[in-house]
Design an enzyme around this catalytic site. Structure first.
Site, PDB file in Angstrom:
ATOM      1  N   GLN A  42     -68.468  47.331 -92.959  1.00 20.03           N
ATOM      2  CA  GLN A  42     -68.751  45.907 -93.161  1.00 20.03           C
ATOM      3  C   GLN A  42     -70.247  45.703 -93.391  1.00 20.03           C
ATOM      4  O   GLN A  42     -70.657  44.639 -93.833  1.00 20.03           O
ATOM      5  CB  GLN A  42     -68.326  45.108 -91.922  1.00 20.03           C
TER       6      GLN A  42
ATOM      7  N   PHE B 234     -62.263  44.092 -89.009  1.00 18.59           N
ATOM      8  CA  PHE B 234     -62.072  43.296 -87.795  1.00 18.59           C
ATOM      9  C   PHE B 234     -63.242  43.413 -86.822  1.00 18.59           C
ATOM     10  O   PHE B 234     -63.071  43.270 -85.610  1.00 18.59           O
ATOM     11  CB  PHE B 234     -60.742  43.648 -87.108  1.00 18.59           C
TER      12      PHE B 234
ATOM     13  N   GLU C 296     -68.590  46.718 -88.332  1.00 16.51           N
ATOM     14  CA  GLU C 296     -69.819  45.956 -88.545  1.00 16.51           C
ATOM     15  C   GLU C 296     -71.024  46.851 -88.273  1.00 16.51           C
ATOM     16  O   GLU C 296     -71.998  46.847 -89.003  1.00 16.51           O
ATOM     17  CB  GLU C 296     -69.851  44.721 -87.648  1.00 16.51           C
TER      18      GLU C 296
ATOM     19  N   ARG D 285     -72.993  35.145 -77.902  1.00 14.99           N
ATOM     20  CA  ARG D 285     -71.939  34.265 -78.426  1.00 14.99           C
ATOM     21  C   ARG D 285     -70.981  33.840 -77.311  1.00 14.99           C
ATOM     22  O   ARG D 285     -70.400  32.753 -77.354  1.00 14.99           O
ATOM     23  CB  ARG D 285     -71.185  34.904 -79.590  1.00 14.99           C
TER      24      ARG D 285
ATOM     25  N   ARG E 130     -63.338  40.409 -84.041  1.00 12.91           N
ATOM     26  CA  ARG E 130     -63.009  39.017 -84.397  1.00 12.91           C
ATOM     27  C   ARG E 130     -63.205  38.036 -83.227  1.00 12.91           C
ATOM     28  O   ARG E 130     -62.472  38.100 -82.234  1.00 12.91           O
ATOM     29  CB  ARG E 130     -61.564  38.993 -84.871  1.00 12.91           C
TER      30      ARG E 130
ATOM     31  N   ALA F 183     -69.173  37.427 -88.791  1.00 14.14           N
ATOM     32  CA  ALA F 183     -69.459  36.078 -88.294  1.00 14.14           C
ATOM     33  C   ALA F 183     -68.741  34.999 -89.113  1.00 14.14           C
ATOM     34  O   ALA F 183     -69.182  33.844 -89.136  1.00 14.14           O
ATOM     35  CB  ALA F 183     -70.975  35.815 -88.265  1.00 14.14           C
TER      36      ALA F 183
ATOM     37  N   GLU G  46     -62.633  34.003 -88.166  1.00 13.87           N
ATOM     38  CA  GLU G  46     -62.472  34.256 -86.729  1.00 13.87           C
ATOM     39  C   GLU G  46     -61.824  33.135 -85.920  1.00 13.87           C
ATOM     40  O   GLU G  46     -61.043  33.423 -85.003  1.00 13.87           O
ATOM     41  CB  GLU G  46     -63.843  34.573 -86.109  1.00 13.87           C
TER      42      GLU G  46
HETATM   43  N1  MTE Z   1     -58.923  39.705 -92.194  1.00 12.67           N
HETATM   44  C1  MTE Z   1     -58.489  40.894 -92.649  1.00 12.67           C
HETATM   45  N2  MTE Z   1     -57.373  40.944 -93.386  1.00 12.67           N
HETATM   46  N3  MTE Z   1     -59.144  42.055 -92.357  1.00 12.67           N
HETATM   47  C2  MTE Z   1     -60.290  42.062 -91.583  1.00 12.67           C
HETATM   48  O1  MTE Z   1     -60.864  43.117 -91.327  1.00 12.67           O
HETATM   49  N4  MTE Z   1     -61.894  40.694 -90.289  1.00 12.67           N
HETATM   50  C3  MTE Z   1     -62.093  39.449 -89.540  1.00 12.67           C
HETATM   51  C4  MTE Z   1     -61.746  38.240 -90.400  1.00 12.67           C
HETATM   52  N5  MTE Z   1     -60.467  38.421 -91.030  1.00 12.67           N
HETATM   53  C5  MTE Z   1     -60.772  40.800 -91.078  1.00 12.67           C
HETATM   54  C6  MTE Z   1     -60.052  39.632 -91.445  1.00 12.67           C
HETATM   55  C7  MTE Z   1     -63.441  39.284 -89.022  1.00 12.67           C
HETATM   56  S1  MTE Z   1     -63.849  40.022 -87.582  1.00 12.67           S
HETATM   57  C8  MTE Z   1     -64.352  38.501 -89.655  1.00 12.67           C
HETATM   58  S2  MTE Z   1     -65.888  38.227 -89.016  1.00 12.67           S
HETATM   59  C9  MTE Z   1     -64.064  37.868 -90.942  1.00 12.67           C
HETATM   60  O2  MTE Z   1     -62.753  38.132 -91.397  1.00 12.67           O
HETATM   61  C10 MTE Z   1     -65.077  38.392 -91.949  1.00 12.67           C
HETATM   62  O3  MTE Z   1     -64.849  37.892 -93.212  1.00 12.67           O
HETATM   63  P1  MTE Z   1     -65.334  36.434 -93.674  1.00 12.67           P
HETATM   64  O4  MTE Z   1     -66.747  36.300 -93.203  1.00 12.67           O
HETATM   65  O5  MTE Z   1     -65.197  36.470 -95.124  1.00 12.67           O
HETATM   66  O6  MTE Z   1     -64.445  35.450 -93.003  1.00 12.67           O
HETATM   67  N1  HPA Z   2     -71.257  37.111 -85.232  1.00 12.07           N
HETATM   68  C1  HPA Z   2     -70.748  38.235 -85.745  1.00 12.07           C
HETATM   69  N2  HPA Z   2     -71.441  39.307 -85.953  1.00 12.07           N
HETATM   70  C2  HPA Z   2     -72.728  39.282 -85.636  1.00 12.07           C
HETATM   71  C3  HPA Z   2     -73.322  38.151 -85.095  1.00 12.07           C
HETATM   72  C4  HPA Z   2     -72.545  36.999 -84.892  1.00 12.07           C
HETATM   73  O1  HPA Z   2     -73.010  35.957 -84.418  1.00 12.07           O
HETATM   74  N3  HPA Z   2     -74.609  38.441 -84.867  1.00 12.07           N
HETATM   75  C5  HPA Z   2     -74.772  39.719 -85.254  1.00 12.07           C
HETATM   76  N4  HPA Z   2     -73.645  40.232 -85.724  1.00 12.07           N
HETATM   77 MO1  MOS Z   3     -66.371  39.846 -87.266  1.00 13.49          MO
HETATM   78  S1  MOS Z   3     -66.195  40.343 -85.302  1.00 13.49           S
HETATM   79  O1  MOS Z   3     -67.885  38.975 -87.041  1.00 13.49           O
HETATM   80  O2  MOS Z   3     -66.789  41.338 -87.970  1.00 13.49           O
END
Ligand code: MTE
Ligand code: HPA
Ligand code: MOS
Length: 699
Positions: free
Chosen positions: A140, A171, A175, A253, A285, A452, A656
């Protein structure tokens, strides 16, 4: 041994032996001590997998045992902290508690959670010209992999290129923790001048990588005679594992979300990041938010049970309003907390659900139903203000097709679809003309991780900025070169150029061709940094979030009181998507988040033995929701709003927040058990597994 190319230890590391992201406290390969079972000690490079496995069996490492700590409270007692403790304060709890009519105190536990991305961690790498290396990584955070590999190899970041095709899920687990795997592949490739691949098997991945941080927490809640929450105090003991990883940010957080959707005048919340001998725990997440929300919901449930009233009365009564102040100083604005709640209780008919559940429970001796409401208020932005920036690179090719690069990583969450929509909408062309490139650190640099829930907002706004630059050049070109009249309006719709609202002879393709002939720049780099946000850690106050996402879930469960098993009958949600730009993607995110949250609260149990050895190390011993255990019914209503301008196309972040609806499942099951055995003692200890339910039914 045959097939072994090289075995690296920490002594062979050309640069720094360090992979810590926030705090440099995590060796890439163990030097004089190992701190958890599963910590990398040697890097074996072999011609093939079998040879490497052979070598592992032949290597004997002598380790003198040291005391093992797996419990965060024990670690805290011994002063083992990963980062300084944090405290958010609003009002004066000491004075406020002395005036409260009712005060309730207790403790909660919430467990870990394995990210269980379908694609395990992994990377491959090959040496490139100029003493450089190219890494293909399942991450990520492409820049984090680049930074880490450069540091370990002792070279500049410009010598490390990271390319990221779409992931089979992250997920949060990728990261930060993809860095070590990327660096392993890079080190082998760069030193040995050969391509190298490093991909753990599922059991190795589960054993070696960190999970959601388990928390052990204490709460104290004070109410007046009208059930207004006057004061709330909580102490969070975060199980960080053996190195900081992202735990300090996750801890923060937790504090940001410690009061969830409630306005409480006096708050004091304290959090400790405790160092234990487990794999370093990491993002999942929700990023500490769910852990904080579980505690306030437990405190409210405790109060309601003790006062013999329904928890939803306390929940609704104390819900935040515009103008209220979060404990971290941000003022609540555009709150949808009450509107989501009221709409949910209205359209899902809470009053008749209550009656039906009571009636069912009277009719059935060995099946009992329970229900719970779970509100969610989740802040959107990286809590570290600096990270809220993104860039994008757009090329319009001379044939009219478009190449788009951003810092966004597609991991199943649908961000690529959203990026396509942004570029297609801005240019007025079909998404079929646009190709989304892989995420690559030489095209888009210094990326924040896709995390995030902010990926679409940050990268979408950067992309919009880049597309607008090109579009402006094209529009000016038409006005000055093609129509000779600068006052005319120019628009591109469905690939046709409209001049003064009339379709012209120009279309996207011939416009681009002509612009190219006249040497117009058809490429642009966009940049975006979220405006207005700030946070001052020295006083723990500021305006850290661009906006908040709101919602409410109603969960209904049925417990089999002979077996202790249960099913989730329904999770019914009203969710604030803002003005959704892609309802299919957003619904998918909402459904997935709910199921993952229900799994965390009910069945997913990460178990280590006293020596810190992972026992739930495979899918046979670690249960996630399957097709039989997902809620029988998931209903999601889009709250009708205009959205927020800080969101891309006013379409609010969705990744999330829905996970936290799953917390409702814990309380719904708990309530069903109490309907069977009103004197049951059921600790606020998640997950509420069938084993725990059975024990509570027949204490
Ligand atoms: N959805 C799918 N299908 N696969 C993933 O790995 N990660 C989650 C969420 N939904 C994830 C997911 C997490 S932890 C986050 S922070 C967000 O997607 C990240 O993507 P976004 O910032 O585009 O929402
Ligand atoms: N959310 C998710 N990932 C992160 C953050 C946050 O606030 N800060 C650093 N990594
Ligand atoms: Mo999501 S836990 O911020 O990768």
């Amino acid at each position: 041994m045959p097939g072994i190319v090289k075995i690296f230890s920490y002594k062979d590391i050309p640069g720094e032996n360090q992979v810590g992201g926030i705090i440099p406290d995590e060796p890439f390969l163990a030097d004089h001590e190992v701190h958890y079972q599963g910590q990398p000690v040697l890097l074996i490079v072999a011609e093939n997998e079998d040879a490497a496995e052979e070598a592992i069996r032949e290597i004997k490492i002598e380790i003198e045992p040291l005391p093992v700590i797996t419990d965060p409270r024990e670690a805290f007692k011994q002063g083992k902290l990963l980062s300084p403790s944090r405290k958010f304060v609003k009002g004066n709890v000491e004075v406020a508690f002395s005036k409260c009519k009712y005060i309730f105190e207790g403790s909660t536990e919430s467990g870990g959670q394995e990210q269980l991305y379908l694609e395990t961690q992994g990377a491959y790498a090959y040496p490139t010209e100029h003493d450089s290396v190219k890494i293909f990584s399942s991450t990520q955070g492409p820049t984090q992999v680049q930074r880490t590999a450069a540091m370990v190899l002792g070279v500049g970041m410009n010598k490390v290129e990271v390319d990221v095709p779409r992931l089979g899920g992250g997920f949060g687990g990728k990261e930060d923790q993809a860095s070590a795997w990327g660096t392993m592949a890079a080190m082998a490739a760069w030193i040995l001048k050969r391509p190298a691949k490093c991909i753990p098997h599922r059991m190795e991945d589960m054993r070696m990588t960190g999970k959601r941080n388990p928390y052990s927490s204490d709460y104290k809640i004070g109410l007046d005679e009208n059930h207004n929450i006057i004061a709330y105090e909580a102490t969070f003991y975060q199980n960080g594992g053996a190195a900081a990883d992202l735990s300090p940010a996750i801890l923060e957080r937790t504090l940001f979300h410690a009061t969830n959707s409630y306005n409480i005048p006096h708050v004091k919340v304290v959090a400790h990041s405790c160092k234990t001998n487990l794999p370093p725990n990491t993002a999942f997440r929700g990023f500490g938010g769910p852990q904080g929300m579980f505690v306030i919901e437990a405190a409210i449930d405790h109060a309601a049970r003790s006062l013999n009233i329904a928890p939803d009365l306390i929940q609704r009564k104390n819900m935040m309003d515009n103008g209220d102040e979060f404990p971290y100083g941000q003022i609540v604005s555009e709150s949808q907390a009450k509107s989501c709640w009221d709409e949910a209780t209205d359209i899902y008919n809470l009053e008749s659900v209550k009656k039906e559940v009571d009636w069912f429970n009277k009719q059935n001796q060995f099946y009992k139903k329970g229900w719970a409401l779970m509100p969610v208020c989740f802040g959107i932005s990286f809590t570290n203000t600096m990270m809220n920036q993104a860039r994008a690179l757009v090329h319009v090719y001379s044939d009219g097709t478009v190449g788009v690069s951003t810092g966004a990583v597609e991991m199943g969450q649908g961000v690529n679809s959203k990026m396509l929509q942004v570029a297609a909408t801005c240019f007025g062309i079909s998404p079929g003309k646009i190709k989304l490139e892989s995420t690559n650190t030489t095209r888009v640099s210094n990326t924040s991780p896709s995390a995030a829930s902010s990926t679409a907002d940050l990268n979408g706004k950067a992309l919009l900025n880049a597309c607008n630059q090109i579009k402006e050049r094209l529009v000016n070109f038409i006005k000055t070169e093609l129509t000779d009249n600068e006052d005319k309006t120019v628009e591109i719709k469905d690939e046709v150029v409209y001049i003064n609202d009339e379709a012209s002879i120009f279309n996207w393709k011939n416009l681009v061709q002509q612009a190219f002939m006249k040497r117009i720049n058809l490429s642009a780099k966009g940049h975006y940094a979220t405006p207005y946000i700030n946070f001052d850690k020295t006083i723990e106050k500021g305006h850290p979030f661009a906006y908040h996402v709101y919602g409410t879930a109603l969960t209904i469960t049925t417990v089999d009181c002979l077996r202790g098993t249960y099913k989730i009958d329904a999770v019914k949600v009203v969710h604030d998507f803002g003005s959704s730009m892609n309802r299919a993607v957003d619904l998918g995110q909402c459904e997935g988040g709910i199921v993952q949250g229900v799994g965390w609260m009910t069945m997913e149990e990460v178990v280590y033995n006293a020596d810190g050895k992972l026992l739930s190390n495979a899918l046979s011993t670690y249960k996630i929701p399957d097709i039989y255990s997902v809620p029988k019914e998931i209903e999601i209503k889009f709250l009708n709003t205009d959205g927020n301008d800080m969101a891309i196309f006013r379409s609010k972040a969705v990744g999330e927040p829905p996970l936290m609806y799953g917390i409702g499942a814990f309380f719904a099951i708990r309530n069903a058990v109490l309907a069977f055995n009103p004197t049951a003692t059921i600790p606020y200890s998640a997950p509420i597994t069938p084993e725990k339910v059975l024990m509570a039914l027949y204490k």
